[in-house]
Design a protein around this motif. Structure first.
Motif, PDB file in Angstrom:
ATOM      1  N   VAL A   1       0.707   8.905   6.743  1.00 56.36           N
ATOM      2  CA  VAL A   1       0.195   9.141   5.396  1.00 56.36           C
ATOM      3  C   VAL A   1       0.692  10.487   4.877  1.00 56.36           C
ATOM      4  O   VAL A   1       1.263  10.577   3.781  1.00 56.36           O
ATOM      5  CB  VAL A   1      -1.350   9.108   5.398  1.00 56.36           C
ATOM      6  CG1 VAL A   1      -1.899   9.581   4.065  1.00 56.36           C
ATOM      7  CG2 VAL A   1      -1.839   7.699   5.695  1.00 56.36           C
TER       8      VAL A   1
ATOM      9  N   MET B   1      -2.566   4.855   0.782  1.00 58.85           N
ATOM     10  CA  MET B   1      -2.098   4.475   2.111  1.00 58.85           C
ATOM     11  C   MET B   1      -3.238   4.493   3.119  1.00 58.85           C
ATOM     12  O   MET B   1      -3.307   3.669   4.019  1.00 58.85           O
ATOM     13  CB  MET B   1      -0.981   5.414   2.565  1.00 58.85           C
ATOM     14  CG  MET B   1       0.323   5.138   1.830  1.00 58.85           C
ATOM     15  SD  MET B   1       1.632   6.245   2.359  1.00 58.85           S
ATOM     16  CE  MET B   1       1.866   5.720   4.040  1.00 58.85           C
ATOM     17  N   LYS B   2      -4.140   5.453   2.962  1.00 63.96           N
ATOM     18  CA  LYS B   2      -5.220   5.563   3.929  1.00 63.96           C
ATOM     19  C   LYS B   2      -6.241   4.452   3.729  1.00 63.96           C
ATOM     20  O   LYS B   2      -6.619   3.770   4.671  1.00 63.96           O
ATOM     21  CB  LYS B   2      -5.894   6.945   3.785  1.00 63.96           C
ATOM     22  CG  LYS B   2      -6.776   7.310   4.952  1.00 63.96           C
ATOM     23  CD  LYS B   2      -5.964   7.469   6.233  1.00 63.96           C
ATOM     24  CE  LYS B   2      -6.816   7.154   7.462  1.00 63.96           C
ATOM     25  NZ  LYS B   2      -6.007   6.993   8.670  1.00 63.96           N
ATOM     26  N   TRP B   3      -6.685   4.254   2.486  1.00 61.86           N
ATOM     27  CA  TRP B   3      -7.786   3.325   2.252  1.00 61.86           C
ATOM     28  C   TRP B   3      -7.346   1.872   2.211  1.00 61.86           C
ATOM     29  O   TRP B   3      -8.022   0.994   2.678  1.00 61.86           O
ATOM     30  CB  TRP B   3      -8.524   3.692   0.959  1.00 61.86           C
ATOM     31  CG  TRP B   3      -9.345   4.915   1.146  1.00 61.86           C
ATOM     32  CD1 TRP B   3      -9.893   5.342   2.308  1.00 61.86           C
ATOM     33  CD2 TRP B   3      -9.678   5.879   0.163  1.00 61.86           C
ATOM     34  NE1 TRP B   3     -10.565   6.511   2.117  1.00 61.86           N
ATOM     35  CE2 TRP B   3     -10.462   6.876   0.796  1.00 61.86           C
ATOM     36  CE3 TRP B   3      -9.426   6.015  -1.201  1.00 61.86           C
ATOM     37  CZ2 TRP B   3     -10.960   7.967   0.131  1.00 61.86           C
ATOM     38  CZ3 TRP B   3      -9.924   7.097  -1.873  1.00 61.86           C
ATOM     39  CH2 TRP B   3     -10.687   8.076  -1.215  1.00 61.86           C
TER      40      TRP B   3
ATOM     41  N   ALA C   1       3.159  11.148   1.752  1.00 63.76           N
ATOM     42  CA  ALA C   1       2.529  11.802   0.605  1.00 63.76           C
ATOM     43  C   ALA C   1       3.150  13.163   0.300  1.00 63.76           C
ATOM     44  O   ALA C   1       3.023  13.671  -0.809  1.00 63.76           O
ATOM     45  CB  ALA C   1       1.030  11.951   0.848  1.00 63.76           C
TER      46      ALA C   1
ATOM     47  N   SER D   1       0.822  -1.216   0.000  1.00 55.75           N
ATOM     48  CA  SER D   1       0.000   0.000   0.000  1.00 55.75           C
ATOM     49  C   SER D   1       0.856   1.266   0.000  1.00 55.75           C
ATOM     50  O   SER D   1       0.366   2.355  -0.240  1.00 55.75           O
ATOM     51  CB  SER D   1      -0.960   0.007   1.184  1.00 55.75           C
ATOM     52  OG  SER D   1      -0.248  -0.273   2.365  1.00 55.75           O
ATOM     53  N   ILE D   2       2.165   1.135   0.259  1.00 53.70           N
ATOM     54  CA  ILE D   2       3.058   2.286   0.112  1.00 53.70           C
ATOM     55  C   ILE D   2       3.790   2.232  -1.217  1.00 53.70           C
ATOM     56  O   ILE D   2       3.787   3.188  -1.991  1.00 53.70           O
ATOM     57  CB  ILE D   2       4.091   2.333   1.266  1.00 53.70           C
ATOM     58  CG1 ILE D   2       3.379   2.472   2.604  1.00 53.70           C
ATOM     59  CG2 ILE D   2       5.050   3.491   1.056  1.00 53.70           C
ATOM     60  CD1 ILE D   2       4.308   2.482   3.789  1.00 53.70           C
TER      61      ILE D   2
ATOM     62  N   ALA E   1      -1.500   9.307  -0.792  1.00 51.03           N
ATOM     63  CA  ALA E   1      -2.273   9.430   0.444  1.00 51.03           C
ATOM     64  C   ALA E   1      -3.508   8.544   0.395  1.00 51.03           C
ATOM     65  O   ALA E   1      -3.804   7.815   1.357  1.00 51.03           O
ATOM     66  CB  ALA E   1      -2.673  10.890   0.657  1.00 51.03           C
TER      67      ALA E   1
ATOM     68  N   ARG F   1      -4.550   1.666   5.607  1.00 52.27           N
ATOM     69  CA  ARG F   1      -5.074   2.098   6.900  1.00 52.27           C
ATOM     70  C   ARG F   1      -3.978   2.575   7.851  1.00 52.27           C
ATOM     71  O   ARG F   1      -3.930   2.216   9.006  1.00 52.27           O
ATOM     72  CB  ARG F   1      -5.883   1.001   7.585  1.00 52.27           C
ATOM     73  CG  ARG F   1      -6.847   0.312   6.654  1.00 52.27           C
ATOM     74  CD  ARG F   1      -8.111  -0.135   7.347  1.00 52.27           C
ATOM     75  NE  ARG F   1      -8.999  -0.772   6.374  1.00 52.27           N
ATOM     76  CZ  ARG F   1      -9.833  -0.103   5.588  1.00 52.27           C
ATOM     77  NH1 ARG F   1      -9.924   1.193   5.663  1.00 52.27           N
ATOM     78  NH2 ARG F   1     -10.588  -0.741   4.708  1.00 52.27           N
ATOM     79  N   TYR F   2      -3.071   3.355   7.298  1.00 52.18           N
ATOM     80  CA  TYR F   2      -2.062   3.960   8.167  1.00 52.18           C
ATOM     81  C   TYR F   2      -2.675   5.165   8.856  1.00 52.18           C
ATOM     82  O   TYR F   2      -3.693   5.692   8.409  1.00 52.18           O
ATOM     83  CB  TYR F   2      -0.857   4.409   7.335  1.00 52.18           C
ATOM     84  CG  TYR F   2      -0.044   3.258   6.818  1.00 52.18           C
ATOM     85  CD1 TYR F   2       1.007   2.746   7.574  1.00 52.18           C
ATOM     86  CD2 TYR F   2      -0.326   2.685   5.582  1.00 52.18           C
ATOM     87  CE1 TYR F   2       1.742   1.676   7.114  1.00 52.18           C
ATOM     88  CE2 TYR F   2       0.407   1.619   5.109  1.00 52.18           C
ATOM     89  CZ  TYR F   2       1.440   1.112   5.872  1.00 52.18           C
ATOM     90  OH  TYR F   2       2.175   0.074   5.428  1.00 52.18           O
ATOM     91  N   ASN F   3      -2.045   5.635   9.945  1.00 51.63           N
ATOM     92  CA  ASN F   3      -2.610   6.833  10.556  1.00 51.63           C
ATOM     93  C   ASN F   3      -2.181   8.069   9.757  1.00 51.63           C
ATOM     94  O   ASN F   3      -1.205   8.043   8.998  1.00 51.63           O
ATOM     95  CB  ASN F   3      -2.278   6.930  12.047  1.00 51.63           C
ATOM     96  CG  ASN F   3      -0.813   7.214  12.279  1.00 51.63           C
ATOM     97  OD1 ASN F   3      -0.235   8.061  11.603  1.00 51.63           O
ATOM     98  ND2 ASN F   3      -0.218   6.515  13.216  1.00 51.63           N
ATOM     99  N   TRP F   4      -2.941   9.141   9.947  1.00 50.74           N
ATOM    100  CA  TRP F   4      -2.787  10.311   9.087  1.00 50.74           C
ATOM    101  C   TRP F   4      -1.368  10.879   9.081  1.00 50.74           C
ATOM    102  O   TRP F   4      -0.899  11.399   8.074  1.00 50.74           O
ATOM    103  CB  TRP F   4      -3.779  11.399   9.512  1.00 50.74           C
ATOM    104  CG  TRP F   4      -5.138  11.177   8.911  1.00 50.74           C
ATOM    105  CD1 TRP F   4      -6.274  10.818   9.559  1.00 50.74           C
ATOM    106  CD2 TRP F   4      -5.475  11.273   7.521  1.00 50.74           C
ATOM    107  NE1 TRP F   4      -7.308  10.679   8.671  1.00 50.74           N
ATOM    108  CE2 TRP F   4      -6.858  10.954   7.414  1.00 50.74           C
ATOM    109  CE3 TRP F   4      -4.766  11.575   6.358  1.00 50.74           C
ATOM    110  CZ2 TRP F   4      -7.524  10.945   6.198  1.00 50.74           C
ATOM    111  CZ3 TRP F   4      -5.434  11.574   5.155  1.00 50.74           C
ATOM    112  CH2 TRP F   4      -6.796  11.260   5.074  1.00 50.74           C
TER     113      TRP F   4
END
Lengths: 501, 168, 334
Positions: free
Chosen positions: B134, B123-125, B138, A391-392, B120, B128-131
Motif C-alpha cells: 500500500v 488499497m487497504k480497505w 501510494a 482496488s489499485i 492508500a 486488503r493489501y499489506n501495508w
C-alpha cells in the motif's frame, strides 16, 4: 501539380533526416502519453513544449509538434476504450461502442480498429491536402455564421433520435446539456448569465469536466455496484489480435470512406473534429444493416467516429495554414508557434515557405505511419492495464480524472464539480437518461447558439438567412432529412411493401 | 444492466422512487435555470436576443419534459424492480465517500498528498493489501505524477503544506 | 499624447539603466516556478505574447526558475484577474493584460480593477486598423464611412468579443461620423479576419498581426490606423506598401484613437524588490532578437513604461474606458 509532387519528395527528404526522424518518434510517444492523460490535451502538450522547440529550426520544430498532435489524436482513443473516459471531445463517440467492446474482453480489437481507422482517416485527409490544397482553402471562405450554424444543426440532427431511451428523457438530457453549456459569459452580449454571482461559475461547465464525471467517475461507480472488477479483465492478451482485427476491417470500407469524406468536410469548413465524429457515428448507425446493435460493442461503431475525427483533425490544419484560422485549440497553439517562428500563415505561406509546408505535409504522411506502428505494438500492453486489480487501478483512475478536471481551468472547484457529475452520471444512467446527447449539447451548444445569433444579427432578425444561398440551404435540408430519416425510411419501405400485400 | 437485480427476495430502494427523485432534481435544476435567465433578461434587445433568451426556453423545455417523465415514472405501479440492492449501494457509497472527501481535500492538502491518501485508503480497505505494498504504491504514484506534470510538462497542480515545507 | 509619453518612458528607462549601483546586495529572485496568467484563450494576441516571453526567457536563460503560461479566460478574463487579485503577496504570479482589464469589470460587474493589482511594466501597445475587403472600391476611410452612412445601418462590422475593444472602437466611429454599423462579435481575431476575406462582414478593426497575412495575399486592405501617428515600420509588406503607408484615421477625418495595453501586473502586496526583478527581466526580454521580430511582425507600438508613469497611464486609460463605455451604454446593470 508535377512541381508539387517534386516538392513533396523534397519534403520527404527533409523529414527523413535522422535528426528529424528521432524528433518524430519522440513527438509521437509524447503525444500518445499526452492523449492518454486526461487533462493534458494536445493543446496543453503543444503549448508546454512550444518554448522548448525555439532552439530548433522551424521545420524540425513543426515536425515534432505536429507528431505530438498525431500522437495525441491516437492516444485519445485509448482511455475512451479502456475506461470510458474520452480525453478529447472527438473521442466521446468512440466510447459508445469501444467501451462495450472492452467490457466484452475485446479491448485489443477495439483499439486496433480505432488506431487503424484513425490512420486511414488521416491518410485520406493528407491526400486531399496534397492534391487539392488551393481549391479546398477557398471552400472554407464560404463559411459565414449561417453556414457554420447549419453544420452544427446537421450534426445534431444526424445524432438525435438515435437512442433507445424514452424520447422525453432524451429531450431532457440534451436540454440539460444546452443549459449547462450556456453558463458563464454570453459571448454575444458580453454579459454573465446563470452564474448567480459565484466566481467559480464564471468559466462555465467545461465539456471535459462533465464528461470525466458522467462517463469516467459514473462508470467507476457502476463498476463498484457490480463488484470490484472491470468486466474486461478477462481479456486474453493475444499478440495476434492486430492481424485478426485487420482481417475483419476491410468489410467496413464503405463506412470508412463515408467517414473520411465527412471528416474532411468538417475539418475544412472550420467546424472541426467533434461534429465530424458524432455525425459520422450517427449516419453509420442509420445506414448500417445492424444499426440497432450500435452501442452494444460493434466494431463499425468504433471505425466510423475514429476515421472521421482523425480525417477532420488532419484536414483542419489546411485552413489553419492557408487562412490562419485554427480548427481546434491544438491548432490554435500550433498557429501561435508559427507566428513566433516568423512564419505567417496565409495564402502566401504555400508560395514563400515551400520547404516548411511540404516538410509539414511529408511529416503528416510519415508521422501517421510511425504513429500507427508505435500504438499498434502497444495494443497488448494497453489491454493489459485492464488486468490490474480494480482496488489499485480504480483510485489511480480517480486521481487522473481529478487532475484532468483540475487542469481544464486550474480550478479546484472543477474537481468538486467532476464528483457531482460522477454521481449524477451514475443515477442518470441507471434511470435510462441517455448521456451522449447531454455531452453533445455541452460541446456544441454554445457554438451553435453563437452561429445562430450571429446570423440573425447579420440578417436583421430574418430566419430566411438559413436558406439564403445554395450552400447553407442544402446543408440545412440535409439536416432536416437526417432528422426525419426514420420516417422517410418507414414511408419508403411501406411504399414498396404495398404491392406485395 | 439490471438483470441481476430482478430477484424479488433481495432488498433495496425501488427503481421507481429513485427515478422520481432524479426527475424532481432535474426539475429543480430547470427552475434555477429559469430564475437565472430571468435575471439575465429573456427578451429581445437592440443587439438581438438577450443573454437569457435561449437558457430560458431551454429550461422551460427541461421543466415540461420533467413533468412528462414524472408522470411516466409515477404510473409505473407494477414497478417492484429494484434500483439496486443495499449491498450493491454500499459498495457504491464506499467509493463515493472517500472520493468526496478526496475532492474536498485537494485544495487543502494539495493534489499529491490527498491522492496518495486516496490510493492508500482504497488499497487497504477494498483490496486488503499489506501495508508495505500500500505504502509503496501510494507514494510512488504521486511522485511519478509530480515528476510528470510539475517537472516535465510544467503543469502546476495544487499544493499543500507538505510541498511548502519541502520547498517544492 | 503618446509622443510625449514615449519620450518620457525613454527618459525613465535611461535613468534606470544608468543607475546600476542600486542593486549591490543580492537581489530577490524567484524561488519556484513563475506562472503567467493569460486572461484569454490560447492562440490570441495576449497568449502569443505570453508564450513568446516564456520562450525567450527559457531560450536565453534569463531566469533560473521555469516559467509557465496558464490560460484563465472564463468570464471575459475575469477568472484570471480574480485569481491574481486573490493571490496576495505571491511573487510567482504575473498576469498579462489586454483591454479587458478595463472592459470586463465595467461590462460584467466582476469585481476587480487595476488598483487590486501591482503594475509591473507596459511592454507594448497593440495597434488597431480599419480593414475592408480588397475587392471593395473604397480608397480611403472617408469613402468607406460615407458608404456606410448611405447603407443606413446594414454594413456589418466584425470584431472580437462583445463590449470589448473592437466594439468600443465601432461605437466611437459611429459617434464620430453618424454612420451606423451592425456589430457582429466573433471569438477570435483570426476568425474575424477570415470573415472579412470571405465577405461575410464589410469591415473589421483587426490588430495588424491578425490581418497581415491576408493583406500580403491581396485579400484585404487597410484604410487607416487608430493612432495619433503613422506606424513606424518601413519594410515592404504588401506589394510596395509598408505599414507606414497606412494613414492615420484622424487625417482621414475619423478622429478616433485606440491602443491596447500589452503589459504585466503582479498580485497585490508584493515588495518593490520583487517588482524590480521582473522589470529587469522584461528589459532583457526586450533586447532579444525574437522580441524585436514579434514587434515588427505585429507592427506594435513599442512604448515601454514602468513604475509611476505606467500607473498614471493605466489610471488615465481606465477613466477613458469608463467614459467610452458609458457613452456606448455598455456598463453592467447594477
Amino acid at each position: 501539380m508535377i512541381e508539387d509532387i517534386g516538392n513533396l519528395f523534397h519534403g520527404f527528404a527533409v523529414v527523413l533526416q535522422p535528426y528529424n526522424v528521432v524528433l518524430m518518434v519522440l513527438g509521437i510517444v509524447l503525444g500518445v502519453i499526452i492523449g492518454v492523460l486526461p487533462g493534458l490535451g494536445g493543446a496543453n502538450g503543444i503549448a508546454i513544449l512550444l518554448p522548448l522547440t525555439f532552439s530548433m529550426s522551424p521545420t524540425s520544430a513543426i515536425i515534432m509538434l505536429s507528431c505530438i498532435y498525431w500522437g495525441a489524436l491516437f492516444g485519445g482513443a485509448i482511455t475512451s476504450v479502456l475506461f470510458n473516459i474520452p480525453g478529447e471531445p472527438w473521442s466521446v463517440a468512440t466510447t459508445f461502442d469501444g467501451y462495450p467492446m472492452a467490457q466484452q474482453g475485446k479491448a485489443g480489437e477495439a483499439l486496433t480498429a480505432a488506431f487503424t481507422s484513425s490512420f486511414f482517416g488521416a491518410l485520406f485527409a493528407v491526400i486531399v491536402i496534397t492534391l487539392l490544397a488551393p481549391l479546398v482553402a477557398s471552400f472554407a471562405l464560404e463559411f459565414g455564421p449561417p453556414e457554420i450554424f447549419s453544420v452544427y444543426f446537421l450534426a445534431f440532427c444526424s445524432f438525435v433520435g438515435l437512442s433507445k431511451e424514452p424520447p422525453f428523457k432524451t429531450v431532457a438530457s440534451m436540454m440539460i446539456g444546452f443549459a449547462l453549456g450556456s453558463v458563464g459569459l454570453d459571448q454575444m452580449t458580453g454579459q454573465l448569465r446563470l452564474t448567480f454571482g459565484f466566481p467559480e461559475l464564471l468559466s462555465g461547465f467545461d465539456f471535459l469536466i462533465a464528461v470525466i464525471g458522467l462517463f469516467g467517475i459514473g462508470e467507476i461507480l457502476l463498476t463498484m455496484e457490480e463488484g470490484l472488477n472491470f468486466r474486461g479483465n478477462t481479456a486474453k492478451i493475444n499478440p495476434k489480435v492486430v492481424l485478426q482485427t485487420w482481417a475483419e476491417l476491410p468489410r467496413y470500407w464503405m463506412t470508412s470512406l463515408r467517414s473520411c469524406v465527412i471528416g474532411c468536410w468538417m475539418g475544412i469548413s472550420p467546424a472541426g473534429a467533434t461534429p465530424a465524429s458524432f455525425m459520422s457515428y450517427g449516419i453509420a448507425k442509420r445506414v448500417a444493416k445492424n444499426g440497432n446493435k450500435f452501442g452494444t460493442g460493434v466494431i463499425e461503431g468504433v471505425v466510423a467516429p475514429e476515421t472521421a475525427a482523425h480525417a477532420a483533425g488532419t484536414s483542419a490544419l489546411l485552413p489553419m495554414l492557408s487562412l490562419g484560422v485554427p480548427g481546434s485549440p491544438t491548432a490554435a497553439v500550433l498557429l501561435g508557434g508559427l507566428l513566433i517562428w516568423g512564419l505567417q500563415p496565409g495564402p502566401l505561406l504555400f508560395v514563400e515557405q515551400k520547404d516548411f509546408v511540404w516538410g509539414l505535409i511529408a511529416s503528416m504522411y510519415l508521422g501517421n505511419v510511425v504513429g500507427l506502428i508505435i500504438v499498434l505494438t502497444c495494443v497488448p500492453l494497453f489491454a493489459a492495464i485492464l488486468r490490474v486489480p480494480f482496488s489499485i487501478i480504480g483510485p489511480i483512475i480517480l486521481v487522473m480524472c481529478a487532475i484532468g478536471a483540475y487542469t481544464v481551468h486550474n480550478n479546484t472547484f472543477d474537481v468538486v464539480m467532476m464528483m457531482v457529475f460522477g454521481v449524477a452520471g451514475y443515477l442518470l444512467k441507471k434511470t435510462d437518461y441517455p448521456l451522449a446527447p447531454l455531452v453533445l449539447a455541452i460541446v456544441l451548444g454554445d457554438k451553435a447558439e453563437e452561429g445562430f445569433r450571429q446570423s440573425l444579427l447579420a440578417s436583421q432578425g430574418s430566419l430566411s438567412v438559413f436558406f439564403s444561398n445554395g450552400l447553407v440551404g442544402s446543408i440545412m435540408a440535409l439536416g432536416l432529412i437526417a432528422l426525419f430519416w426514420p420516417l422517410i425510411q418507414d414511408g419508403w419501405s411501406r411504399l414498396h411493401a404495398r404491392p406485395a400485400t | 444492466m439490471s438483470e441481476s437485480s430482478h430477484s424479488s427476495r433481495r432488498a433495496g430502494p425501488s427503481h421507481r422512487s429513485v427515478e422520481i427523485g432524479v426527475t424532481l432534481s432535474i426539475a429543480l435544476l430547470a427552475l434555477i435555470g429559469i430564475a437565472g435567465s430571468l435575471q439575465a433578461g429573456i427578451g429581445w434587445a437592440a443587439e438581438g436576443p438577450r443573454a437569457g433568451f435561449f437558457p430560458f426556453y431551454i429550461s422551460l423545455i427541461i421543466l415540461i419534459s420533467s413533468g412528462i417523465n414524472l408522470v411516466n415514472a409515477m404510473r409505473d405501479f407494477s414497478g417492484r424492480e429494484l434500483f439496486a440492492e443495499w449491498s450493491q449501494l454500499r459498495q457504491v457509497v464506499s467509493v463515493v465517500i472517500p472520493a468526496t472527501i478526496y475532492v474536498f481535500a485537494v485544495p487543502v492538502l494539495g493534489m499529491y498528498v490527498s491522492s496518495g491518501l486516496l490510493i492508500a485508503a482504497f488499497m487497504k480497505w477494498l483490496g486488503r493489501y499489506n501495508w508495505l505494498v500500500v505504502l509503496a504504491v501510494a507514494i510512488v504514484v504521486p511522485v511519478i505524477i509530480f515528476i510528470f506534470f510539475e517537472r516535465w510538462f510544467l503543469v502546476p497542480l495544487p499544493k499543500g503544506p507538505l510541498e511548502d515545507w519541502l520547498g517544492l | 499624447m503618446l509622443k510625449s509619453l514615449n519620450t518620457g518612458a525613454l527618459g525613465a528607462a535611461l535613468l534606470l539603466c544608468g543607475a546600476p549601483f542600486t542593486t549591490v546586495h543580492a537581489a530577490w529572485e524567484p524561488t519556484r516556478t513563475v506562472e503567467i496568467i493569460v486572461p484569454a484563450g490560447p492562440g490570441g494576441g495576449a497568449d502569443q505574447m505570453a508564450r513568446t516571453v516564456q520562450g525567450i526567457v527559457s531560450k536565453h536563460h534569463l531566469m533560473k526558475q521555469p516559467m509557465v503560461v496558464i490560460n484563465k479566460s472564463g468570464g471575459a478574463g475575469g477568472e484570471g484577474f480574480l485569481d491574481v487579485k486573490g493571490s496576495k503577496g505571491n511573487p510567482h504570479k504575473l498576469v498579462i493584460t489586454l483591454s479587458n482589464l478595463f472592459t470586463t469589470p465595467l461590462a460584467t460587474g466582476i469585481p476587480f480593477s487595476y488598483k487590486d493589482l501591482t503594475p509591473v511594466a507596459m511592454l507594448a501597445l497593440d495597434e488597431f486598423i480599419l480593414w475592408v475587403n480588397a475587392d471593395k472600391p473604397y480608397k480611403t476611410a472617408k469613402d468607406y464611412v460615407d458608404a456606410a452612412k448611405a447603407a443606413n445601418g446594414t454594413f456589418k462590422m466584425g470584431g472580437t468579443g462583445s463590449k470589448q475593444e473592437d466594439q468600443i472602437i465601432t461605437v466611437a466611429i459611429e459617434k464620430q461620423t453618424g454612420a451606423k454599423f451592425t456589430y457582429i462579435p466573433y471569438k477570435g481575431g483570426g476568425a474575424v479576419a477570415v470573415q472579412l476575406v470571405g465577405n461575410h462582414v464589410d469591415s473589421t478593426v483587426n490588430n495588424p498581426i491578425e490581418a497581415v497575412a491576408h493583406w500580403r495575399a491581396g485579400k484585404v486592405k487597410p484604410l487607416c490606423v487608430f493612432d495619433s501617428k503613422k506606424l513606424d515600420y518601413h519594410d515592404k509588406i504588401a506589394g510596395d506598401r509598408a505599414w507606414d503607408s497606412v494613414p492615420t484615421c484622424k487625417s482621414a477625418g475619423l478622429d478616433v484613437e485606440y491602443l491596447m495595453l500589452r503589459g504585466f501586473f503582479m498580485a497585490p502586496g508584493v515588495t518593490d524588490e520583487q517588482v524590480n526583478f521582473y522589470v529587469d527581466l522584461f528589459k532583457k526580454v526586450r533586447e532579444t532578437p525574437e522580441w524585436k521580430k514579434l514587434m515588427s511582425d505585429g507592427a506594435f507600438n513599442q512604448t515601454f513604461m514602468t513604475g509611476k508613469d505606467f500607473l498614471n497611464w493605466v489610471s488615465k486609460e481606465e477613466k477613458r474606458h469608463e467614459d467610452l463605455m458609458k457613452a456606448a451604454g455598455f456598463l453592467a446593470a447594477k
